[in-house]
Write a protein that holds these residues in place. Sequence first.
Motif, PDB file in Angstrom:
ATOM      1  N   ASN A 112      66.483   6.948  -6.811  1.00  0.00           N
ATOM      2  CA  ASN A 112      66.684   5.838  -7.749  1.00  0.00           C
ATOM      3  C   ASN A 112      67.900   6.081  -8.639  1.00  0.00           C
ATOM      4  O   ASN A 112      68.615   5.140  -8.978  1.00  0.00           O
ATOM      5  CB  ASN A 112      65.435   5.612  -8.599  1.00  0.00           C
ATOM      6  CG  ASN A 112      64.408   4.782  -7.879  1.00  0.00           C
ATOM      7  OD1 ASN A 112      64.728   3.784  -7.267  1.00  0.00           O
ATOM      8  ND2 ASN A 112      63.156   5.201  -7.955  1.00  0.00           N
ATOM      9  N   GLY A 113      68.132   7.320  -9.018  1.00  0.00           N
ATOM     10  CA  GLY A 113      69.297   7.639  -9.840  1.00  0.00           C
ATOM     11  C   GLY A 113      70.601   7.334  -9.129  1.00  0.00           C
ATOM     12  O   GLY A 113      71.518   6.747  -9.715  1.00  0.00           O
ATOM     13  N   VAL A 114      70.693   7.719  -7.866  1.00  0.00           N
ATOM     14  CA  VAL A 114      71.907   7.430  -7.083  1.00  0.00           C
ATOM     15  C   VAL A 114      72.073   5.925  -6.917  1.00  0.00           C
ATOM     16  O   VAL A 114      73.177   5.392  -7.069  1.00  0.00           O
ATOM     17  CB  VAL A 114      71.851   8.141  -5.712  1.00  0.00           C
ATOM     18  CG1 VAL A 114      72.949   7.657  -4.790  1.00  0.00           C
ATOM     19  CG2 VAL A 114      71.938   9.649  -5.896  1.00  0.00           C
ATOM     20  N   GLN A 116      70.945   3.524  -8.914  1.00  0.00           N
ATOM     21  CA  GLN A 116      71.330   2.943 -10.203  1.00  0.00           C
ATOM     22  C   GLN A 116      72.793   3.247 -10.529  1.00  0.00           C
ATOM     23  O   GLN A 116      73.493   2.401 -11.104  1.00  0.00           O
ATOM     24  CB  GLN A 116      70.420   3.458 -11.321  1.00  0.00           C
ATOM     25  CG  GLN A 116      69.030   2.904 -11.275  1.00  0.00           C
ATOM     26  CD  GLN A 116      68.959   1.430 -11.655  1.00  0.00           C
ATOM     27  OE1 GLN A 116      69.909   0.833 -12.130  1.00  0.00           O
ATOM     28  NE2 GLN A 116      67.809   0.836 -11.421  1.00  0.00           N
ATOM     29  N   MET A 117      73.259   4.436 -10.162  1.00  0.00           N
ATOM     30  CA  MET A 117      74.657   4.789 -10.382  1.00  0.00           C
ATOM     31  C   MET A 117      75.564   3.852  -9.576  1.00  0.00           C
ATOM     32  O   MET A 117      76.566   3.346 -10.090  1.00  0.00           O
ATOM     33  CB  MET A 117      74.924   6.233  -9.986  1.00  0.00           C
ATOM     34  CG  MET A 117      76.381   6.647 -10.159  1.00  0.00           C
ATOM     35  SD  MET A 117      76.727   8.290  -9.533  1.00  0.00           S
ATOM     36  CE  MET A 117      76.481   8.060  -7.786  1.00  0.00           C
ATOM     37  N   MET A 118      75.202   3.593  -8.326  1.00  0.00           N
ATOM     38  CA  MET A 118      76.004   2.706  -7.492  1.00  0.00           C
ATOM     39  C   MET A 118      76.000   1.277  -8.050  1.00  0.00           C
ATOM     40  O   MET A 118      77.023   0.600  -8.044  1.00  0.00           O
ATOM     41  CB  MET A 118      75.490   2.716  -6.039  1.00  0.00           C
ATOM     42  CG  MET A 118      75.595   4.074  -5.361  1.00  0.00           C
ATOM     43  SD  MET A 118      77.257   4.782  -5.419  1.00  0.00           S
ATOM     44  CE  MET A 118      78.138   3.659  -4.388  1.00  0.00           C
ATOM     45  N   SER A 120      75.634   0.491 -11.199  1.00  0.00           N
ATOM     46  CA  SER A 120      76.451   0.517 -12.415  1.00  0.00           C
ATOM     47  C   SER A 120      77.935   0.451 -12.083  1.00  0.00           C
ATOM     48  O   SER A 120      78.701  -0.258 -12.751  1.00  0.00           O
ATOM     49  CB  SER A 120      76.163   1.782 -13.220  1.00  0.00           C
ATOM     50  OG  SER A 120      74.843   1.778 -13.672  1.00  0.00           O
ATOM     51  N   ILE A 121      78.345   1.172 -11.056  1.00  0.00           N
ATOM     52  CA  ILE A 121      79.752   1.137 -10.641  1.00  0.00           C
ATOM     53  C   ILE A 121      80.121  -0.268 -10.173  1.00  0.00           C
ATOM     54  O   ILE A 121      81.152  -0.819 -10.560  1.00  0.00           O
ATOM     55  CB  ILE A 121      80.012   2.183  -9.535  1.00  0.00           C
ATOM     56  CG1 ILE A 121      79.905   3.593 -10.121  1.00  0.00           C
ATOM     57  CG2 ILE A 121      81.374   1.969  -8.877  1.00  0.00           C
ATOM     58  CD1 ILE A 121      79.894   4.701  -9.086  1.00  0.00           C
TER      59      ILE A 121
END
Length: 176
Positions: A112-114, A116-118, A120-121
Amino acid sequence: MPLVWSTSVEFGGLSMSPTSVGLWISGYGFINGIFQFVALPRMVGRFGPRRIFIACIILYFPSYILRDLNLVAALLIVLQLLATSFSDMGFGVIFMYISSAAPNKRSLGAMNGVAQMMVSIQRAIGPAAAASLFAFSLENGILGGNFVYVVLLALVWVGLCVARQLPKDMWIHNEQ
Protein backbone atom coordinates in the motif's frame (compact mmCIF):
# COMPACT_ATOMS: atom_id res chain seq x y z
CA MET A 1 -11.29 21.58 -14.42
CA PRO A 2 -10.62 24.90 -12.67
CA LEU A 3 -8.16 25.92 -15.39
CA VAL A 4 -10.61 25.23 -18.22
CA TRP A 5 -13.56 26.71 -16.37
CA SER A 6 -11.72 29.96 -15.61
CA THR A 7 -10.17 30.34 -19.09
CA SER A 8 -11.97 32.82 -21.33
CA VAL A 9 -14.48 31.52 -23.89
CA GLU A 10 -12.39 32.61 -26.88
CA PHE A 11 -9.63 30.28 -25.66
CA GLY A 12 -11.93 27.30 -25.13
CA GLY A 13 -12.94 27.85 -21.51
CA LEU A 14 -16.12 28.93 -19.74
CA SER A 15 -14.98 32.33 -18.36
CA MET A 16 -16.20 31.47 -14.87
CA SER A 17 -15.17 33.66 -11.96
CA PRO A 18 -12.86 32.20 -9.30
CA THR A 19 -15.75 32.36 -6.81
CA SER A 20 -18.01 30.39 -9.12
CA VAL A 21 -15.32 27.78 -9.81
CA GLY A 22 -14.67 27.45 -6.08
CA LEU A 23 -18.35 26.98 -5.30
CA TRP A 24 -18.76 24.29 -7.96
CA ILE A 25 -15.63 22.43 -6.83
CA SER A 26 -16.48 22.64 -3.12
CA GLY A 27 -20.03 21.46 -3.75
CA TYR A 28 -18.64 18.61 -5.82
CA GLY A 29 -16.19 17.66 -3.06
CA PHE A 30 -18.94 17.54 -0.46
CA ILE A 31 -21.38 15.52 -2.57
CA ASN A 32 -18.60 13.26 -3.90
CA GLY A 33 -17.42 12.39 -0.39
CA ILE A 34 -20.90 11.30 0.63
CA PHE A 35 -21.43 9.47 -2.66
CA GLN A 36 -18.17 7.50 -2.35
CA PHE A 37 -19.00 6.51 1.23
CA VAL A 38 -22.53 5.36 0.40
CA ALA A 39 -22.31 4.01 -3.15
CA LEU A 40 -18.87 2.38 -3.54
CA PRO A 41 -19.36 -0.60 -1.20
CA ARG A 42 -22.85 -1.32 -2.55
CA MET A 43 -21.80 -1.06 -6.19
CA VAL A 44 -18.71 -3.22 -5.74
CA GLY A 45 -20.82 -5.79 -3.90
CA ARG A 46 -23.40 -5.87 -6.66
CA PHE A 47 -21.31 -5.59 -9.84
CA GLY A 48 -17.83 -6.69 -8.72
CA PRO A 49 -14.62 -4.67 -8.59
CA ARG A 50 -13.52 -5.30 -12.19
CA ARG A 51 -16.78 -4.04 -13.74
CA ILE A 52 -16.80 -0.99 -11.49
CA PHE A 53 -13.17 -0.18 -12.29
CA ILE A 54 -13.72 -0.52 -16.05
CA ALA A 55 -16.85 1.67 -15.82
CA CYS A 56 -14.81 4.23 -13.87
CA ILE A 57 -12.21 4.34 -16.64
CA ILE A 58 -14.90 4.67 -19.32
CA LEU A 59 -16.46 7.63 -17.47
CA TYR A 60 -13.29 9.66 -18.04
CA PHE A 61 -14.34 9.91 -21.71
CA PRO A 62 -17.41 12.11 -21.02
CA SER A 63 -15.53 13.87 -18.24
CA TYR A 64 -12.86 15.03 -20.70
CA ILE A 65 -15.18 15.53 -23.68
CA LEU A 66 -17.59 17.72 -21.70
CA ARG A 67 -14.75 20.06 -20.75
CA ASP A 68 -14.69 21.49 -24.25
CA LEU A 69 -18.38 22.16 -24.86
CA ASN A 70 -19.89 25.57 -24.19
CA LEU A 71 -23.57 24.69 -24.58
CA VAL A 72 -25.77 24.82 -21.51
CA ALA A 73 -22.86 25.33 -19.13
CA ALA A 74 -24.52 24.51 -15.80
CA LEU A 75 -26.00 21.24 -17.10
CA LEU A 76 -22.72 20.20 -18.64
CA ILE A 77 -20.83 21.04 -15.47
CA VAL A 78 -23.23 18.87 -13.47
CA LEU A 79 -22.83 16.03 -15.99
CA GLN A 80 -19.07 16.43 -15.93
CA LEU A 81 -18.90 16.36 -12.15
CA LEU A 82 -21.26 13.37 -12.05
CA ALA A 83 -19.03 11.44 -14.45
CA THR A 84 -15.96 12.48 -12.46
CA SER A 85 -17.60 11.40 -9.20
CA PHE A 86 -18.41 7.97 -10.59
CA SER A 87 -14.92 7.65 -12.06
CA ASP A 88 -13.44 8.49 -8.63
CA MET A 89 -14.75 5.11 -7.45
CA GLY A 90 -11.91 3.63 -9.47
CA PHE A 91 -9.42 4.83 -6.86
CA GLY A 92 -11.15 2.83 -4.13
CA VAL A 93 -11.49 -0.23 -6.33
CA ILE A 94 -7.88 -0.25 -7.53
CA PHE A 95 -6.67 -0.12 -3.93
CA MET A 96 -8.86 -3.12 -3.21
CA TYR A 97 -6.99 -4.93 -6.01
CA ILE A 98 -3.64 -3.71 -4.71
CA SER A 99 -4.44 -4.88 -1.17
CA SER A 100 -5.52 -8.28 -2.41
CA ALA A 101 -2.39 -8.61 -4.56
CA ALA A 102 -0.03 -8.57 -1.58
CA PRO A 103 1.54 -12.01 -1.21
CA ASN A 104 0.79 -12.07 2.53
CA LYS A 105 -0.55 -9.82 5.27
CA ARG A 106 2.96 -8.87 6.44
CA SER A 107 3.74 -7.23 3.09
CA LEU A 108 0.40 -5.43 2.86
CA GLY A 109 1.73 -2.20 4.40
CA ALA A 110 4.68 -2.03 2.02
CA MET A 111 2.44 -2.76 -0.95
CA ASN A 112 0.00 0.00 0.00
CA GLY A 113 2.88 2.38 0.71
CA VAL A 114 4.37 1.89 -2.75
CA ALA A 115 0.93 2.28 -4.35
CA GLN A 116 0.24 5.50 -2.39
CA MET A 117 3.67 6.84 -3.36
CA MET A 118 2.92 6.22 -7.04
CA VAL A 119 -0.49 7.90 -6.71
CA SER A 120 1.16 10.91 -5.01
CA ILE A 121 3.68 11.24 -7.84
CA GLN A 122 0.89 11.00 -10.43
CA ARG A 123 -1.21 13.58 -8.60
CA ALA A 124 1.75 15.95 -8.52
CA ILE A 125 2.78 15.52 -12.16
CA GLY A 126 -0.58 14.86 -13.86
CA PRO A 127 -2.36 18.19 -13.31
CA ALA A 128 0.77 20.20 -14.12
CA ALA A 129 1.33 18.21 -17.31
CA ALA A 130 -2.32 18.53 -18.36
CA ALA A 131 -2.36 22.28 -17.64
CA SER A 132 0.89 22.76 -19.56
CA LEU A 133 -0.44 20.74 -22.49
CA PHE A 134 -3.67 22.78 -22.41
CA ALA A 135 -1.70 26.03 -22.56
CA PHE A 136 0.65 24.64 -25.24
CA SER A 137 -2.26 23.53 -27.46
CA LEU A 138 -3.98 26.89 -27.10
CA GLU A 139 -0.84 28.92 -27.69
CA ASN A 140 0.19 26.95 -30.77
CA GLY A 141 -3.32 26.31 -32.10
CA ILE A 142 -2.80 22.55 -32.28
CA LEU A 143 -6.17 21.07 -33.28
CA GLY A 144 -7.75 24.42 -32.49
CA GLY A 145 -6.36 24.27 -28.95
CA ASN A 146 -7.94 20.86 -28.33
CA PHE A 147 -4.84 18.69 -28.58
CA VAL A 148 -4.82 18.27 -24.80
CA TYR A 149 -8.16 16.43 -25.02
CA VAL A 150 -6.83 14.05 -27.65
CA VAL A 151 -3.91 13.19 -25.38
CA LEU A 152 -6.15 12.78 -22.31
CA LEU A 153 -8.61 10.58 -24.21
CA ALA A 154 -5.73 8.47 -25.53
CA LEU A 155 -4.51 8.00 -21.95
CA VAL A 156 -8.02 6.96 -20.91
CA TRP A 157 -8.04 4.42 -23.76
CA VAL A 158 -4.71 2.98 -22.57
CA GLY A 159 -6.06 2.82 -19.01
CA LEU A 160 -9.15 1.01 -20.25
CA CYS A 161 -7.03 -1.53 -22.13
CA VAL A 162 -4.96 -2.16 -18.99
CA ALA A 163 -8.07 -2.36 -16.76
CA ARG A 164 -9.54 -5.08 -18.95
CA GLN A 165 -6.60 -7.27 -17.92
CA LEU A 166 -7.68 -7.29 -14.26
CA PRO A 167 -9.14 -10.53 -12.95
CA LYS A 168 -12.91 -10.66 -12.42
CA ASP A 169 -12.40 -11.47 -8.74
CA MET A 170 -9.72 -10.25 -6.39
CA TRP A 171 -6.97 -12.50 -5.11
CA ILE A 172 -7.24 -14.12 -1.70
CA HIS A 173 -4.55 -13.38 0.92
CA ASN A 174 -2.38 -16.08 2.38
CA GLU A 175 -2.80 -16.09 6.12
CA GLN A 176 0.95 -15.79 6.79
